[in-house]
Motif scaffolding. Sequence first.
Motif, PDB file in Angstrom:
ATOM      1  N   GLN A 148       1.177  -1.264   0.249  1.00 20.27           N
ATOM      2  CA  GLN A 148      -0.438   0.158  -0.245  1.00 20.27           C
ATOM      3  C   GLN A 148       1.107   1.014  -0.183  1.00 20.27           C
ATOM      4  O   GLN A 148       2.163   1.333   0.647  1.00 20.27           O
ATOM      5  N   THR A 149       0.281   2.139  -0.769  1.00 22.40           N
ATOM      6  CA  THR A 149       0.824   3.623  -0.417  1.00 22.40           C
ATOM      7  C   THR A 149      -0.221   4.495  -0.171  1.00 22.40           C
ATOM      8  O   THR A 149      -1.329   3.835  -0.163  1.00 22.40           O
ATOM      9  N   THR A 150      -0.633   5.936  -0.229  1.00 22.20           N
ATOM     10  CA  THR A 150      -1.607   7.044  -0.376  1.00 22.20           C
ATOM     11  C   THR A 150      -1.928   6.165  -2.080  1.00 22.20           C
ATOM     12  O   THR A 150      -1.832   6.194  -2.863  1.00 22.20           O
ATOM     13  N   ALA A 153      -0.974   9.010  -4.102  1.00 27.92           N
ATOM     14  CA  ALA A 153       0.386   8.114  -5.200  1.00 27.92           C
ATOM     15  C   ALA A 153       0.267   7.377  -5.974  1.00 27.92           C
ATOM     16  O   ALA A 153       0.629   7.071  -6.543  1.00 27.92           O
ATOM     17  N   SER A 185      -5.186   4.997   2.398  1.00 33.62           N
ATOM     18  CA  SER A 185      -4.395   4.007   2.314  1.00 33.62           C
ATOM     19  C   SER A 185      -4.792   3.785   1.027  1.00 33.62           C
ATOM     20  O   SER A 185      -6.261   3.706   0.346  1.00 33.62           O
ATOM     21  N   SER A 186      -3.895   2.993  -0.219  1.00 30.12           N
ATOM     22  CA  SER A 186      -4.731   2.891  -1.690  1.00 30.12           C
ATOM     23  C   SER A 186      -5.107   1.456  -1.470  1.00 30.12           C
ATOM     24  O   SER A 186      -5.748   1.249  -2.436  1.00 30.12           O
TER      25      SER A 186
END
Length: 419
Positions: A148-150, A153, A185-186
Amino acid sequence: MRGGSGGRDIDVAVVGAGLAGLRCALGVHRAGLSCAVLEASDAVGGRVRTDLVSGFRLDRGFQVFLTAYPEARAVLDYGALRLRPFAPGALVRRKGSFERLGDPFRRPRDLWSTLRARVATTGDKLRVLRLRHRLRGRSPGEILSAPQTTALAALEREGFSRGMIDGFFRPLFGGVFLDRSLGTSSRMLDLVFAMFARGDAALPEEGMGAIPAQLASLLPPRIVRLGARVTEVAPDGVALADGSRVAARRVVVATDAAAAARLLGEPPPRPGRGVSCMYFDAPAPPLDEPLLVLDGDGTGPVNELAVPSVVAPSCAPEGRALVVASVPGPAGPDLEARVRDQLGGWFGGAVLAWRHLRTYEIPDALPDQAPASLEPPSRTRRRPDGIHVCGDYLETGSMEGALASGRRAAEAVAAELSP
C-alpha cells in the motif's frame, strides 16, 4: 445455554449497539450463547441512524450502501431493505458546467456522455477501464493484503492526469473517505473502487437506519437494552450508570474508538475524519436522475450533493424534494450562507427557496485510514485481560468493516466458550 440478563449471569455482554455490536451479538446468539447488548443511546445504529423530521427521512450524515460488500450480503436481507440504487457514475461540476462520467459497462447509454466529458482525457478513460478490470477479479482479502501507499500516490502511479485526479477522484473518494488530500490508504481506494464496479451504491427505502434495525430484528426480544450506559468494563462483566452490574463470562467492547479507549483506560486514538451534512426541503428537485454530484473545482465548502428523494421517494413527503450537501470538516457559523452561495452557482436562484431542515456535524464520522492504520488490515483483538474489542476502526472505516469486525469478535468469543 446460560440465562438472560435479568439478574443472572450471561455468556457475553456486548457494549454498543452499532453495526459491529449488533453483528457480534447475532454471531454469539447463533452460536447458542446468551447475550446482552448494552447501548447508551435511545436507538440502535451508532453512526448509522435515520431521523424523521417534518416528514423527511434524514440520515445522520450522508451515506450510501455498497451492495457488493460480501459481509453485508452474507447477513442482510437486501429485498427487505428495499434498496434503491444511484445511477452508476457521477455528475461533476467543473469550470462552470456539469459533466457526466458514467459506467458504460453497467449502463451503456452513458457511453457517449462519458466519452465527451472533458474532466477525463482519453488516456484517463482507458486507465479507468484497466483499473476496473484488474480490481474486479480480486477478492477484498487480496486487495486489503496488497502493498500500500496513499490513494493519491496510487492514482499518480496509474498515470491519471491531474485534471482527472482533482476533478473526479478527489471529490469522489475525498467524500467517501472524508479526505480530499487522498492521504487514505491505497487499499481502501482499491477496495471501494472494486465495490463500485461490482454493485450499486444504494439507499434503503426507509433510510440508512433500516440496516441496524434489521440486524436488531434478527435477535431475540430484550437482548438489546437501550439507555444502558456502561461506565466500567471488566473481564467478568460491566457496570452501568444506574448502579447496576451485568455479569458475563466474556465482554466485547463494540463502541467507537474514543469511547472504547475511555472504557478500557487506553490512550486516545488518533482523531478521526469529520463531516457536516446539511439537509434542505426543496419545492422541486435540482436533478431528475438519481446521481451523485461532485465538486470538481474544490472552491466551495460542498464536496458532494445528492437528492435522496429522487433515489428513494419515501425520503420526502409527496410533492417535496430532499437535498443533502456534504461538507468535510466542522460546520462554521456561516456555513449555510456559503453552501447556498455555492449551490446557487450550480442550480440558480431556486436554491433561495430551499428550507433548511437540519445540519449534522459529526466530528469522528470515519476513523483515520492512512496507510499505517491499515497494517495489518484486520486489528479486531482480544486484550490480555480477556476483553474483546471490535469496530470499524479495527478493520476498514465502513459499514462492511464494522460488520466484519463484529463477526470476527463473535467467532473468537464462541471459540473460547465452546465446550
